[in-house]
Scaffold this active site. Structure first.
Site, PDB file in Angstrom:
ATOM      1  N   LYS A  44       0.880  -1.187   0.000  1.00 25.45           N
ATOM      2  CA  LYS A  44       0.000   0.000   0.000  1.00 25.45           C
ATOM      3  C   LYS A  44       0.906   1.222   0.000  1.00 25.45           C
ATOM      4  CE  LYS A  44      -2.390   2.975   1.936  1.00 25.45           C
ATOM      5  NZ  LYS A  44      -1.965   4.300   1.498  1.00 25.45           N
ATOM      6  N   GLY A  82       6.145   4.772   8.639  1.00 19.47           N
ATOM      7  CA  GLY A  82       5.295   5.964   8.659  1.00 19.47           C
ATOM      8  C   GLY A  82       5.392   6.652  10.010  1.00 19.47           C
ATOM      9  N   SER A  83       4.359   7.394  10.334  1.00 20.57           N
ATOM     10  CA  SER A  83       4.393   8.184  11.570  1.00 20.57           C
ATOM     11  C   SER A  83       4.176   7.297  12.791  1.00 20.57           C
ATOM     12  CB  SER A  83       3.287   9.241  11.511  1.00 20.57           C
ATOM     13  OG  SER A  83       2.034   8.588  11.390  1.00 20.57           O
ATOM     14  N   THR A  84       4.640   7.797  13.925  1.00 28.20           N
ATOM     15  CA  THR A  84       4.496   7.035  15.164  1.00 28.20           C
ATOM     16  C   THR A  84       3.021   6.853  15.508  1.00 28.20           C
ATOM     17  OG1 THR A  84       6.670   7.679  15.952  1.00 28.20           O
ATOM     18  CG2 THR A  84       5.069   7.055  17.637  1.00 28.20           C
ATOM     19  N   GLY A 131       1.590   4.210  13.298  1.00 25.91           N
ATOM     20  CA  GLY A 131       2.285   2.960  13.655  1.00 25.91           C
ATOM     21  C   GLY A 131       1.676   2.312  14.900  1.00 25.91           C
ATOM     22  N   GLU A 156       8.791   1.091  11.363  1.00 24.32           N
ATOM     23  CA  GLU A 156       9.844   2.113  11.211  1.00 24.32           C
ATOM     24  C   GLU A 156       9.127   3.449  11.320  1.00 24.32           C
ATOM     25  OE1 GLU A 156      12.986   1.600  11.005  1.00 24.32           O
ATOM     26  OE2 GLU A 156      13.189  -0.480  10.358  1.00 24.32           O
ATOM     27  N   CYS A 181      13.380  10.932   7.939  1.00 26.59           N
ATOM     28  CA  CYS A 181      13.208  10.577   9.367  1.00 26.59           C
ATOM     29  C   CYS A 181      14.511  10.636  10.145  1.00 26.59           C
ATOM     30  CB  CYS A 181      12.563   9.209   9.483  1.00 26.59           C
ATOM     31  SG  CYS A 181      13.324   8.033   8.394  1.00 26.59           S
ATOM     32  N   GLU A 203       8.879  16.134  15.776  1.00 29.63           N
ATOM     33  CA  GLU A 203       9.370  15.908  14.413  1.00 29.63           C
ATOM     34  C   GLU A 203       8.747  16.956  13.483  1.00 29.63           C
ATOM     35  OE1 GLU A 203       7.920  12.388  12.353  1.00 29.63           O
ATOM     36  OE2 GLU A 203       9.959  11.986  11.670  1.00 29.63           O
TER      37      GLU A 203
END
Ligand code: NAD
Length: 490
Positions: free
Chosen positions: A176, A229-231, A234, A251, A285, A384
């Site tokens: 995806k 992707g983003s925390t 995730g 990640e 990142c 971030e």
């Protein structure tokens, strides 16, 4: 209106329309012109893709690993032959400079494929002697159907960090792509199929994360989820995947410190921190976002740094000599500018940049920005930003530097600059992050395991460890003695 590029689904070796017949428009972030229409896959489409991957797993997992390795080299060849046009397409959808699309996205994907093709020799288990009458062996089996969910900042490189080990391990894939960057990987899947990748091994379902991504993570026939992707997303993915105890690697976000001590080679440090901060528009990142300077060299370093930052050539990303392009979208552009405003309101001084580039009427161009004298607890020092913004923080002692470096929920990467090898190692070991550079910064090579500590993720990609994500270890115990000793006397 010129016809838009159409990005569909790729299932079982064939291009398919979304069952909803819905598409959304993606604009080119450097021109703000509509550029492509992207299929919105839904649950039904994801079901078809997973089913294709499940059927093809039966045969693909039995293909000898040497043959699967050859397929990776064929794909590498396809990327090399089509490097120019794929790089251009990638630049049109990301806004990043063409040389980064070509050398990093495509070049890095080729290097990853080549590295993992060699890994077919490493899919071995062990023999474990137990006693005279018993021995054990472990064998490595492919984990099955894997869902790979990709962010927009490196839509090709990060996809191949997942695709290459999965294919050589014998897994099949439903990928995806991010909403904003689906076109190039879709074209690549079609090229891979033409090059001989069997149907169903690599399926692509573009669409919305909360629809297509969600359906994929929930799917009972998906055995493993590899997410970048983003925390925040995730965490949600991890919760969803736990319902059927899927294997999960994550990640996630980062807030990388780079510590420059007073004995550092300043010219090299300036060079590396420029790349560290502004490569890929800072949409990276592992970007150096906390540039930590020892008080003794603070001014000297900053003078050299700012002079160079001002010379970064921002402009049309399709031009070969452009060094920084546009950020990914209007929404992200506004987010980054809001962070800069927040930095100012919390007391930082803008040393350079701080606004959109006035050279262009259209496009999401932000001048490379350096915020000076940032408080270690300020928002821009902790959250971030994911754009071309570097926060500069002074420090006096090694202990203080380590404390500031670790003052974040993230733990992805970091850097240390000093001529003192003992200090370099001491500090690198004290930073709670998964990937450290000493006297250099940036560049993640396929040979090395990469992944975050703390809320930057779980598990490693790349290196020998990267292939383990796609393998299960099975232990087989074998009795080689004569008659079995009796446990029950009767
Ligand atoms: P994101 O989390 O918004 O999206 C990532 C992917 O997840 C997209 O494909 C999206 O469609 C999908 N998604 C969204 N909701 C979902 C759901 N409910 N279920 C399943 N999938 C869903 O991230 P982004 O904005 O695309 O990328 C930027 C982020 O990625 C940054 O935080 C950055 O640090 C991180 N990142 C990390 C690494 C790393 O290696 N650690 C590398 C690159 C980017």
């Amino acid at each position: 209106m010129p016809s838009l590029k159409q990005c569909n689904l790729f299932i079982n070796g064939r291009e398919e329309k979304p069952s909803s017949e819905n598409y959304f428009i993606r604009e080119n972030p450097a021109t703000e012109k509509d550029f492509a229409q992207i299929a919105e896959s839904n649950k039904k489409d994801v079901d078809r893709a997973v089913s294709a991957a499940k059927i093809s797993f039966g045969a693909w997992s039995k293909v000898p690993a040497t043959e699967r390795a050859k397929m990776l080299l064929k794909i590498a060849d396809v990327l090399a032959k089509n490097q120019k046009q794929l790089a251009l397409l990638n630049t049109l959808e990301t806004g990043k400079p063409i040389r980064e699309s070509s050398l990093v996205e495509i070049g890095g994907s080729i290097r990853t494929l080549e590295y993992y093709s060699g890994m077919h020799t490493q899919l071995n288990g062990e023999t474990i002697p137990i006693n005279e009458n018993q021995m054990s062996m472990t064998i490595k089996e492919p984990v099955g159907v894997v869902a790979q969910i990709i962010p927009w900042n490196f839509p090709l490189l990060l996809a191949f960090w997942k695709i290459a080990p999965a294919i050589v391990a014998g897994c099949t894939i439903v990928l995806k792509p991010a909403e904003l960057t689906s076109c190039t990987i879709y074209e690549i899947a079609k090229l891979c199929s033409k090059a001989g990748l069997p149907d169903g091994v690599l399926n692509i379902v573009p669409g919305k994360g909360e629809v297509a991504g969600q359906a994929l993570v929930e799917h009972p026939d998906v055995d493993k989820v590899a997410f970048t992707g983003s925390t925040s997303v995730g965490k949600h993915v991890m919760k969803t995947a736990s319902d059927s105890v899927k294997r999960v690697t994550l990640e996630l976000g980062g807030k990388a410190p780079c510590i420059i001590f007073d004995d550092a080679d300043l010219e090299n440090a300036v060079e590396a921190c420029l790349r560290g901060g502004f490569f890929n528009q800072g949409e990276n990142c592992t970007a150096v976002t906390k540039l930590m300077l020892h008080k003794k060299i603070y001014k000297k370093f900053l003078d050299l740094y700012i002079k160079r930052v001002k010379k970064i050539k921002i402009g049309d990303p399709t031009k070969q000599d452009t060094e920084m392009g546009a950020v990914i979208s209007k929404e992200h552009y506004e987010n980054v500018l809001n962070y800069i405003a927040k930095g100012k309101s919390e007391g930082a001084k803008i040393a350079t940049g701080g606004s959109r580039s006035r050279k262009f009427k259209k496009g999401y161009y932000i001048n490379p920005t350096v915020l000076e004298n940032v408080d270690p607890n300020a928002t821009v020092a902790c959250e971030e930003i994911f754009g071309p913004v570097v926060a500069v923080i002074p420090f006096s002692t090694e202990e203080q530097a380590v404390e500031i470096a670790n003052n974040t929920e993230y733990g992805l990467a970091g850097g240390v600059w000093t001529q003192d090898i003992n200090r370099a190692l001491r500090v690198a070991k004290s930073i709670k992050a998964g990937y450290l550079w000493v006297n250099t910064y940036g560049g993640i090579v396929p040979q090395t395991p990469y992944g975050g500590f703390k809320q930057s993720g779980i598990g490693k990609e790349l290196g020998k460890e990267g292939i383990e994500n796609y393998l299960e270890t099975k232990c087989i115990n074998i009795y080689t003695g004569g008659s079995m000793p009796r446990w029950y006397k009767g």
